[in-house]
Design an enzyme around this catalytic site. Structure first.
Site, PDB file in Angstrom:
ATOM      1  N   GLY A 258       0.848  -1.191   0.000  1.00  0.00           N
ATOM      2  CA  GLY A 258       0.000   0.000   0.000  1.00  0.00           C
ATOM      3  C   GLY A 258       0.881   1.236   0.000  1.00  0.00           C
ATOM      4  O   GLY A 258       2.020   1.208   0.488  1.00  0.00           O
TER       5      GLY A 258
ATOM      6  N   GLY B  30      -0.318  -4.697   0.771  1.00  0.00           N
ATOM      7  CA  GLY B  30      -1.503  -4.303   0.004  1.00  0.00           C
ATOM      8  C   GLY B  30      -1.639  -5.067  -1.299  1.00  0.00           C
ATOM      9  O   GLY B  30      -2.750  -5.269  -1.797  1.00  0.00           O
TER      10      GLY B  30
ATOM     11  N   GLU C 199       4.694  -6.491   7.193  1.00  0.00           N
ATOM     12  CA  GLU C 199       4.200  -5.334   7.958  1.00  0.00           C
ATOM     13  C   GLU C 199       4.848  -5.158   9.321  1.00  0.00           C
ATOM     14  O   GLU C 199       4.988  -4.034   9.816  1.00  0.00           O
ATOM     15  CB  GLU C 199       2.677  -5.430   8.144  1.00  0.00           C
ATOM     16  CG  GLU C 199       1.864  -5.176   6.896  1.00  0.00           C
ATOM     17  CD  GLU C 199       1.738  -6.390   5.997  1.00  0.00           C
ATOM     18  OE1 GLU C 199       2.379  -7.434   6.305  1.00  0.00           O
ATOM     19  OE2 GLU C 199       1.021  -6.321   4.998  1.00  0.00           O
TER      20      GLU C 199
ATOM     21  N   ASP D  45      -2.109  -7.184   7.346  1.00  0.00           N
ATOM     22  CA  ASP D  45      -3.517  -6.770   7.244  1.00  0.00           C
ATOM     23  C   ASP D  45      -4.037  -7.059   5.843  1.00  0.00           C
ATOM     24  O   ASP D  45      -3.562  -8.009   5.210  1.00  0.00           O
ATOM     25  CB  ASP D  45      -3.676  -5.293   7.647  1.00  0.00           C
ATOM     26  CG  ASP D  45      -3.111  -4.340   6.598  1.00  0.00           C
ATOM     27  OD1 ASP D  45      -2.119  -4.707   5.942  1.00  0.00           O
ATOM     28  OD2 ASP D  45      -3.662  -3.232   6.427  1.00  0.00           O
TER      29      ASP D  45
ATOM     30  N   LYS E  59     -56.085   0.332   5.396  1.00  0.00           N
ATOM     31  CA  LYS E  59     -55.451   0.290   4.070  1.00  0.00           C
ATOM     32  C   LYS E  59     -54.766  -1.072   3.850  1.00  0.00           C
ATOM     33  O   LYS E  59     -54.940  -1.712   2.811  1.00  0.00           O
ATOM     34  CB  LYS E  59     -54.417   1.418   3.983  1.00  0.00           C
ATOM     35  CG  LYS E  59     -53.478   1.304   2.797  1.00  0.00           C
ATOM     36  CD  LYS E  59     -52.324   2.297   2.890  1.00  0.00           C
ATOM     37  CE  LYS E  59     -51.170   1.845   2.016  1.00  0.00           C
ATOM     38  NZ  LYS E  59     -49.997   2.666   2.128  1.00  0.00           N
TER      39      LYS E  59
ATOM     40  N   THR F  21     -46.094   0.903   1.632  1.00  0.00           N
ATOM     41  CA  THR F  21     -46.925  -0.301   1.581  1.00  0.00           C
ATOM     42  C   THR F  21     -47.926  -0.091   0.450  1.00  0.00           C
ATOM     43  O   THR F  21     -48.746   0.833   0.514  1.00  0.00           O
ATOM     44  CB  THR F  21     -47.687  -0.495   2.905  1.00  0.00           C
ATOM     45  OG1 THR F  21     -46.737  -0.504   3.955  1.00  0.00           O
ATOM     46  CG2 THR F  21     -48.453  -1.804   2.904  1.00  0.00           C
TER      47      THR F  21
END
Ligand code: NAD
Length: 637
Positions: free
Chosen positions: A64, A113, A136, A144, A582, A432
């Site tokens: 990354g 990454g 890392e 990660d 209704k 509805t």
């Protein structure tokens, strides 16, 4: 020249990382571009599969791009990094869950990454130059981008070894460890890509026998060296061995940030409890990402190795002195900051800002979405912008939500907005309405290249305000997937019931039961009164006996009895009787169309009609049937 090339070639969606001088390091913008391409191609029938590769001959992707994260973090702004990680991890999960094959060609360095981008798809190809690793811990971070998922699933204790020493996997090792699927000599890759592009057929991707895996040969020793429960155990074992593997591993670990190494080991052990899933791993990793700049060694690691390049990081702990509590602190749940894989902000048009629509729209805006609202009555919702017409609200929106009084109005609004909506957008009706209107609108939307969902709700005004509605949904899987993050904000549950109209069908069946049970509960209370039974006794018995129901237990129509409900507020709705009427009408209309015998639903509808039209029920809560029954004798009309 763009840092990332995204194009369709034949039947393939082709993504090429195009920063060869930076070893194709993955920037935030590149992550977002990958995600957008995946979303665009998900529903594109011309795209049968996705290809991902990297330009230049040195690296697929060496990691990354952490420079911006460092610069913002060093100034005390941790939000940029956290947002980058959130969006990147969501993209990692998307690669893994994608409905079409994803083929990645992992030449040269694939690290950090790059693993997140290249190693979660369905078909991961390695060649002779492939060098895959998770380094890392050397910069004060932990593996990660879902690396911990792959490490936790690797055979034996290979994951601990790879995660704490950043050992590089060649093609044989990568396949053995589960970071890759197949080996093909790199001089065949161009031909393979062309075939995949021209056919869209994943079966043309055939690998060859991979080179042997040196790590496989060392597995027993790796297991013995890395079997410890915590970093200190591993250090003790490594110190006690003079094998070249142990000595090399020890040297690598001693250069790393001790807190990172200890946390990596603990994270892998936790992931192996229960089923190991990528989402579980990403969520755990994010707990560390969220804290690492503020409380970990990340900024110091980048400073020493990448910015100042003095290679003398001052870690917080000595290698053999990381207290378990410091590791636990990194891995503690994050509460409201938890990684939830929520989509980046969507543009939403919201039409119908009444009792239900206004709070629903406000919740979407509060969650960070860009909401433009429109209501003929000129009502507004908090945090949203006001559009001057339904067409303006719908223009350019990813999702258009309607929350309207009935099917006739829905049809006319749909006629208006569908031509204004952008291709691929979703029309999401939460009102509805009758099943026929829902299906007619879905057909219109499909003909215009849009997704459509009928998603009526249960939970009332309180649920709309609190974001705890239940949605019952009809429509395609694709449209549902797109709208799912919005359901998660506006509600606590969404049930995908089937094709167009299924949501409305579920809603009217549910509300037919509700109307019938409310009438039954109210008439039983009135009878109990006349038999001299106290209301408390009635509630205590029925709520724990076979007569119990939601109407009795959660919405008791007798004032002062049971939980708080509209009866305690002089029957102010709540759920108004005319809305119940209704819904009962909709159920009977549907029953008629489907030739279903529904005598109880029919009777409940007649009672509510009488109540609303002739007995002052209009504007009163639907549980006000109780005082109505109370006031009547047996032979009254
Ligand atoms: P409401 O009457 O408060 O809101 C409807 C809104 O739509 C009004 O503000 C109205 O001005 C607006 N509207 C009407 N025609 C329009 C048009 N052409 N363009 C733009 N706006 C228009 O109703 P509500 O309580 O918010 O209910 C909305 C829907 O949700 C209904 O279908 C209802 O059955 C359903 N529902 C309501 C509840 C509840 O407890 N209120 C519970 C579940 C479901």
């Amino acid at each position: 020249m763009s840092d990332i090339l995204i194009r369709k070639v034949g039947r393939a969606g082709h993504i090429t990382l195009n920063r060869p001088k930076a070893l194709n390091a993955l920037s935030y913008d590149m992550c977002l571009a990958v995600e957008e391409a995946l979303e665009t191609w998900r529903d594109d029938d011309e795209v049968a599969l996705i290809l991902i590769d990297g330009a230049g001959d040195k690296a697929f992707c060496a990691g990354g791009d952490i420079a911006e994260m460092y610069h913002t973090g060093a100034k005390g702004d941790f939000d940029y990094g956290r947002q980058f990680w959130r969006d990147e991890y969501r993209m990692n999960a998307k690669l893994n869950e994608y409905p079409k094959p994803i083929v990645s060609f992992l030449h040269g360095f694939t690290m950090g990454g790059g693993v997140g981008l290249g190693c979660h798809g369905s078909h991961r190809v390695v060649g002779d130059s492939s060098k895959i690793s998770m380094p890392e811990c050397a910069i004060g971070f932990i593996p990660d981008v879902g690396g911990s998922y792959l490490l936790a699933k690797a055979p034996g204790r290979l994951g601990e070894y790879l995660g704490t020493t950043a050992a590089r996997m060649g093609p044989g090792d990568a396949i053995y460890a589960g970071f890759a699927d197949l080996y093909a000599p790199e001089d065949t890759w161009d031909a393979l890509k062309s075939q995949l592009q021209s056919t869209g057929d994943i079966s043309v991707l055939v690998g060859q026998e991979p080179p042997a895996s040196p790590m496989q040969a060392q597995q027993a020793e790796i297991d013995a060296l890395f079997m410890g429960e915590a970093l200190q155990d591993v250090l003790n074992t490594l110190n006690g061995s003079d094998s070249p593997l142990a000595q090399k591993a020890l040297k690598a670990i001693q250069a790393n940030a001790p807190l990172s190494t200890a946390t990596t080991i603990e994270a892998l052990h936790r992931l192996r409890v229960g089923e190991i899933t990528l989402r579980k791993a990403l969520e755990l990793e994010f707990r560390v990402s969220h804290r690492i700049m503020e409380h970990g060694d990340f900024l110091e690691g980048i400073r020493a190795l990448i910015i100042d390049k003095d290679k003398s990081p001052k870690w917080q702990h000595a290698t053999s002195a990381v207290p378990a509590v410091d590791v636990s602190r990194m891995l503690m749940p994050l509460g409201k900051d938890k990684l939830d894989f929520r989509e980046k902000a969507m543009k939403i048009g919201f039409i119908g800002l009444g009792n239900m629509g206004a709070p629903m729209a406000a919740n979407l805006a509060k969650a960070g979405h860009e909401v433009a609202g429109f209501d003929v009555a000129g009502t507004k919702a908090e945090g949203t912008s006001v559009a001057e017409s339904a067409i303006v609200a719908a223009d350019g929106a990813d999702v258009v939500i309607t929350m309207l009084p009935n099917g006739t109005i829905l049809r006319s609004v749909a006629d208006e907005v569908i031509p204004a909506m952008k291709p691929g957008a979703v029309l999401l009706d939460c009102s509805t309405v009758d099943v026929d209107s829902a299906r007619a609108v879905a057909e219109l939307a499909a003909a215009a290249g849009l997704g459509a969902l009928d998603a009526p709700v249960s939970g009332g005004i309180g649920g709309a305000a609190g974001g705890t509605l239940t949605f019952m949904i009809g429509g395609s899987d694709e449209a549902y997937a797109k709208a799912k993050p919005l359901f998660d904000i506006m509600g606590q549950k969404s049930v995908h019931c089937g094709a167009a109209g299924a949501g409305q069908a579920a809603k009217i069946c549910n509300n037919m039961i509700l109307g019938v049970t409310m009438v039954a509960t109210c008439e039983a209370f009135a009878l109990a009164d006349k038999l001299g039974l106290s209301r408390e006794a009635m509630f205590d018995v029925v709520s724990t006996s076979s007569g119990y129901s939601w109407s009795m237990n959660a919405y008791c129509p007798a004032p002062g009895v049971g939980p708080q409900s509209p009866s305690d507020n002089d029957y102010t709705p709540g759920f108004a009787s005319e809305l119940m009427l209704k819904d009962l009408r909709l159920s009977q209309q549907a029953a008629e169309g489907a030739d279903a015998d529904t005598p109880m639903g029919q009777k409940a509808m007649e009672l509510y009609r009488q109540f609303v039209e002739n007995e002052g029920g209009q504007g009163r809560d639907f549980s006000a049937m109780l005082p109505r029954f109370e006031a009547r004798g047996r032979d009254q009309d």
